[in-house]
Design a protein around this motif. Structure first.
Motif, PDB file in Angstrom:
ATOM      1  N   LEU A 159     -24.133 -53.863 -10.363  1.00  0.00           N
ATOM      2  CA  LEU A 159     -24.345 -52.504  -9.874  1.00  0.00           C
ATOM      3  C   LEU A 159     -23.054 -51.701  -9.793  1.00  0.00           C
ATOM      4  O   LEU A 159     -23.092 -50.466  -9.782  1.00  0.00           O
ATOM      5  CB  LEU A 159     -25.033 -52.543  -8.503  1.00  0.00           C
ATOM      6  CG  LEU A 159     -26.529 -52.883  -8.532  1.00  0.00           C
ATOM      7  CD1 LEU A 159     -27.037 -53.206  -7.140  1.00  0.00           C
ATOM      8  CD2 LEU A 159     -27.321 -51.713  -9.143  1.00  0.00           C
ATOM      9  N   THR A 160     -21.914 -52.365  -9.743  1.00  0.00           N
ATOM     10  CA  THR A 160     -20.643 -51.637  -9.722  1.00  0.00           C
ATOM     11  C   THR A 160     -20.262 -51.127 -11.111  1.00  0.00           C
ATOM     12  O   THR A 160     -19.484 -50.178 -11.227  1.00  0.00           O
ATOM     13  CB  THR A 160     -19.494 -52.517  -9.185  1.00  0.00           C
ATOM     14  OG1 THR A 160     -19.208 -53.572 -10.112  1.00  0.00           O
ATOM     15  CG2 THR A 160     -19.833 -53.096  -7.819  1.00  0.00           C
ATOM     16  N   VAL A 161     -20.803 -51.737 -12.156  1.00  0.00           N
ATOM     17  CA  VAL A 161     -20.452 -51.324 -13.520  1.00  0.00           C
ATOM     18  C   VAL A 161     -21.602 -50.609 -14.235  1.00  0.00           C
ATOM     19  O   VAL A 161     -21.390 -49.975 -15.265  1.00  0.00           O
ATOM     20  CB  VAL A 161     -19.982 -52.534 -14.371  1.00  0.00           C
ATOM     21  CG1 VAL A 161     -18.679 -53.092 -13.810  1.00  0.00           C
ATOM     22  CG2 VAL A 161     -21.044 -53.627 -14.438  1.00  0.00           C
ATOM     23  N   ASP A 162     -22.802 -50.724 -13.692  1.00  0.00           N
ATOM     24  CA  ASP A 162     -23.964 -50.107 -14.332  1.00  0.00           C
ATOM     25  C   ASP A 162     -24.904 -49.548 -13.261  1.00  0.00           C
ATOM     26  O   ASP A 162     -26.093 -49.879 -13.221  1.00  0.00           O
ATOM     27  CB  ASP A 162     -24.677 -51.154 -15.185  1.00  0.00           C
ATOM     28  CG  ASP A 162     -25.561 -50.547 -16.276  1.00  0.00           C
ATOM     29  OD1 ASP A 162     -25.481 -49.326 -16.493  1.00  0.00           O
ATOM     30  OD2 ASP A 162     -26.316 -51.311 -16.909  1.00  0.00           O
ATOM     31  N   PRO A 163     -24.390 -48.689 -12.366  1.00  0.00           N
ATOM     32  CA  PRO A 163     -25.154 -48.275 -11.188  1.00  0.00           C
ATOM     33  C   PRO A 163     -26.375 -47.422 -11.483  1.00  0.00           C
ATOM     34  O   PRO A 163     -27.285 -47.330 -10.637  1.00  0.00           O
ATOM     35  CB  PRO A 163     -24.120 -47.488 -10.370  1.00  0.00           C
ATOM     36  CG  PRO A 163     -23.144 -46.977 -11.379  1.00  0.00           C
ATOM     37  CD  PRO A 163     -23.044 -48.076 -12.399  1.00  0.00           C
ATOM     38  N   LYS A 164     -26.447 -46.787 -12.635  1.00  0.00           N
ATOM     39  CA  LYS A 164     -27.569 -45.920 -12.963  1.00  0.00           C
ATOM     40  C   LYS A 164     -28.677 -46.637 -13.724  1.00  0.00           C
ATOM     41  O   LYS A 164     -29.652 -46.010 -14.148  1.00  0.00           O
ATOM     42  CB  LYS A 164     -27.073 -44.722 -13.762  1.00  0.00           C
ATOM     43  CG  LYS A 164     -26.131 -43.816 -12.975  1.00  0.00           C
ATOM     44  CD  LYS A 164     -25.704 -42.613 -13.797  1.00  0.00           C
ATOM     45  CE  LYS A 164     -24.762 -41.711 -13.003  1.00  0.00           C
ATOM     46  NZ  LYS A 164     -24.346 -40.514 -13.797  1.00  0.00           N
ATOM     47  N   ASN A 165     -28.522 -47.935 -13.888  1.00  0.00           N
ATOM     48  CA  ASN A 165     -29.526 -48.734 -14.591  1.00  0.00           C
ATOM     49  C   ASN A 165     -30.719 -48.954 -13.656  1.00  0.00           C
ATOM     50  O   ASN A 165     -30.648 -49.735 -12.707  1.00  0.00           O
ATOM     51  CB  ASN A 165     -28.915 -50.068 -15.022  1.00  0.00           C
ATOM     52  CG  ASN A 165     -29.860 -50.911 -15.857  1.00  0.00           C
ATOM     53  OD1 ASN A 165     -31.081 -50.858 -15.694  1.00  0.00           O
ATOM     54  ND2 ASN A 165     -29.303 -51.712 -16.749  1.00  0.00           N
ATOM     55  N   VAL A 203     -33.589 -50.399 -14.110  1.00  0.00           N
ATOM     56  CA  VAL A 203     -34.137 -51.760 -14.137  1.00  0.00           C
ATOM     57  C   VAL A 203     -33.306 -52.672 -13.235  1.00  0.00           C
ATOM     58  O   VAL A 203     -33.842 -53.500 -12.499  1.00  0.00           O
ATOM     59  CB  VAL A 203     -34.167 -52.304 -15.578  1.00  0.00           C
ATOM     60  CG1 VAL A 203     -34.673 -53.746 -15.591  1.00  0.00           C
ATOM     61  CG2 VAL A 203     -35.042 -51.428 -16.465  1.00  0.00           C
ATOM     62  N   LEU A 204     -31.998 -52.508 -13.282  1.00  0.00           N
ATOM     63  CA  LEU A 204     -31.095 -53.300 -12.447  1.00  0.00           C
ATOM     64  C   LEU A 204     -31.317 -53.009 -10.966  1.00  0.00           C
ATOM     65  O   LEU A 204     -31.376 -53.926 -10.142  1.00  0.00           O
ATOM     66  CB  LEU A 204     -29.652 -53.007 -12.842  1.00  0.00           C
ATOM     67  CG  LEU A 204     -28.536 -53.610 -11.980  1.00  0.00           C
ATOM     68  CD1 LEU A 204     -28.646 -55.126 -11.933  1.00  0.00           C
ATOM     69  CD2 LEU A 204     -27.177 -53.178 -12.524  1.00  0.00           C
ATOM     70  N   VAL A 205     -31.437 -51.740 -10.613  1.00  0.00           N
ATOM     71  CA  VAL A 205     -31.670 -51.355  -9.213  1.00  0.00           C
ATOM     72  C   VAL A 205     -32.974 -51.979  -8.706  1.00  0.00           C
ATOM     73  O   VAL A 205     -33.032 -52.525  -7.605  1.00  0.00           O
ATOM     74  CB  VAL A 205     -31.708 -49.827  -9.081  1.00  0.00           C
ATOM     75  CG1 VAL A 205     -32.143 -49.427  -7.663  1.00  0.00           C
ATOM     76  CG2 VAL A 205     -30.339 -49.223  -9.409  1.00  0.00           C
ATOM     77  N   LYS A 206     -34.009 -51.919  -9.533  1.00  0.00           N
ATOM     78  CA  LYS A 206     -35.298 -52.492  -9.159  1.00  0.00           C
ATOM     79  C   LYS A 206     -35.199 -54.010  -9.016  1.00  0.00           C
ATOM     80  O   LYS A 206     -35.790 -54.605  -8.103  1.00  0.00           O
ATOM     81  CB  LYS A 206     -36.345 -52.121 -10.207  1.00  0.00           C
ATOM     82  CG  LYS A 206     -37.749 -52.572  -9.868  1.00  0.00           C
ATOM     83  CD  LYS A 206     -38.749 -52.105 -10.915  1.00  0.00           C
ATOM     84  CE  LYS A 206     -40.160 -52.554 -10.588  1.00  0.00           C
ATOM     85  NZ  LYS A 206     -41.142 -52.082 -11.628  1.00  0.00           N
ATOM     86  N   LYS A 207     -34.447 -54.643  -9.912  1.00  0.00           N
ATOM     87  CA  LYS A 207     -34.275 -56.090  -9.851  1.00  0.00           C
ATOM     88  C   LYS A 207     -33.572 -56.493  -8.564  1.00  0.00           C
ATOM     89  O   LYS A 207     -33.951 -57.479  -7.921  1.00  0.00           O
ATOM     90  CB  LYS A 207     -33.473 -56.579 -11.062  1.00  0.00           C
ATOM     91  CG  LYS A 207     -33.308 -58.093 -11.138  1.00  0.00           C
ATOM     92  CD  LYS A 207     -34.616 -58.781 -11.458  1.00  0.00           C
ATOM     93  CE  LYS A 207     -34.415 -60.272 -11.682  1.00  0.00           C
ATOM     94  NZ  LYS A 207     -35.674 -60.965 -12.061  1.00  0.00           N
ATOM     95  N   LEU A 244     -21.521 -49.600 -20.165  1.00  0.00           N
ATOM     96  CA  LEU A 244     -20.569 -50.687 -19.940  1.00  0.00           C
ATOM     97  C   LEU A 244     -19.241 -50.403 -20.606  1.00  0.00           C
ATOM     98  O   LEU A 244     -18.177 -50.796 -20.102  1.00  0.00           O
ATOM     99  CB  LEU A 244     -21.144 -52.021 -20.420  1.00  0.00           C
ATOM    100  CG  LEU A 244     -22.141 -52.742 -19.494  1.00  0.00           C
ATOM    101  CD1 LEU A 244     -21.559 -52.913 -18.100  1.00  0.00           C
ATOM    102  CD2 LEU A 244     -23.473 -52.029 -19.411  1.00  0.00           C
ATOM    103  N   GLN A 245     -19.276 -49.735 -21.735  1.00  0.00           N
ATOM    104  CA  GLN A 245     -18.032 -49.329 -22.387  1.00  0.00           C
ATOM    105  C   GLN A 245     -17.257 -48.363 -21.485  1.00  0.00           C
ATOM    106  O   GLN A 245     -16.039 -48.468 -21.329  1.00  0.00           O
ATOM    107  CB  GLN A 245     -18.340 -48.679 -23.729  1.00  0.00           C
ATOM    108  CG  GLN A 245     -18.912 -49.641 -24.759  1.00  0.00           C
ATOM    109  CD  GLN A 245     -19.411 -48.937 -26.013  1.00  0.00           C
ATOM    110  OE1 GLN A 245     -19.574 -47.712 -26.032  1.00  0.00           O
ATOM    111  NE2 GLN A 245     -19.664 -49.704 -27.062  1.00  0.00           N
TER     112      GLN A 245
END
Length: 290
Positions: free
Chosen positions: A216-222, A224-228, A264-265
């Motif tokens: 979440l520190t590198v892809d906070p707007k994802n 799917v990640l937030v939901k996971k 991520l880039q």
């Protein structure tokens, strides 16, 4: 300890235990319910594995070891006990009852796993039973000859499963102990990413919450990640495991399998996927939590 994911003819049993490093590891047995033939994957405590198999009426015919290194008691201890000429009393008892007779121990040919009787390399295949087959996949970097095991059943209703040991965790990846970023890229983003999306992922340790904190520190707007993460927090609250995942899901929220994505880039300041992989691992190694 608990029982997870019973499926007709292709029965996965998980026993969650604390390993020598104080971190949550797990044991899994793959059991063919028709024949009772079974394989144990990275068994931490051999006595528990054999006793549980006996309770299930299963016959452990094989041990699948993903890797070896000095930290990997949680992956290879079973083989040490198999090799001991005089081991603990329980080991003598099991051996005298012939419960360890003819157990095949599989491990990567490059890793020289303790007690290995059947070295395997990339794309080697072998059966666990008449209906369950295993394909060895080299997923090196964590160790130089790490093997993941892709398991399929002849029953079309059974989902394929991959046992990834330590290169691929839910939402993360293992340390680069004996390899390079390009090897981890090949292992995660080529070899494992090419498996069917519905392939269930059983990894070696329960690191999911910490992995997702970092993600979440590198892809906070994802989204799917937030939901996971919300789901993982509820699982922890309910004292339930977060494993298994699927390959398809990991491709959606695991940053180490998304090193070609612009988000991520931007987070790493790198462009090439391998450079992003290296930068992410360095960042994760220095991550102290949120």
């Amino acid at each position: 300890m608990g029982v997870l994911d019973y499926v007709p003819d292709f029965n996965l049993q998980d026993w969650w235990v604390f390993g020598f490093d104080g971190k949550l590891s797990h044991l899994t047995q793959i059991i063919d319910e028709e024949t009772g033939d079974a394989a144990a994957v990275d068994p931490v405590w051999p006595e528990q594995v054999l006793q549980a198999a006996q309770l299930e009426g299963a016959n452990v015919k094989a041990v699948l070891t993903t890797h070896h290194h000095w930290l990997a008691w949680s992956h290879s201890l079973f083989h040490v006990f198999l090799d001991l000429p005089m081991g603990p009393c329980w080991r003598q008892q099991w051996y005298e009852e012939k419960l360890l007779k003819d157990v095949k121990v599989y491990g990567g040919v490059k890793d020289k796993v303790e007690g290995c009787t059947h070295p395997v390399q990339h794309h080697d295949e072998f059966p666990i039973s008449s209906s369950i087959r295993v394909k060895a996949l080299e997923t090196s970097c964590h160790t130089k000859g790490h093997i993941s095991y892709f398991v399929t059943s002849s029953d079309p209703d059974d989902k394929p499963t991959v046992f990834t040991g330590d290169p691929l965790f839910i939402g993360g990846c293992g340390r680069f102990l004996e390899g390079t970023p390009d090897q981890m890229y090949e292992s995660l983003c080529v070899t494992l990413a090419s498996l069917p999306p519905d392939t269930r992922v059983y990894c070696g340790h329960e690191y999911t919450h910490k992995n997702l904190e970092f993600a979440l520190t590198v892809d906070p707007k994802n989204e799917v990640l937030v939901k996971k993460m919300t789901w993982v927090q509820q699982q922890r609250k309910d004292k339930k495991a977060t494993v298994p995942s699927t390959i398809g899901d990991e491709l959606e929220f695991n940053p180490f399998m998304r090193v070609d994505k612009k988000s991520l880039q931007a987070a790493t300041g790198k462009e090439s996927p391998i450079d992003v992989m290296a930068a992410l691992r360095h960042m994760k190694d220095n991550f102290k939590g949120r």
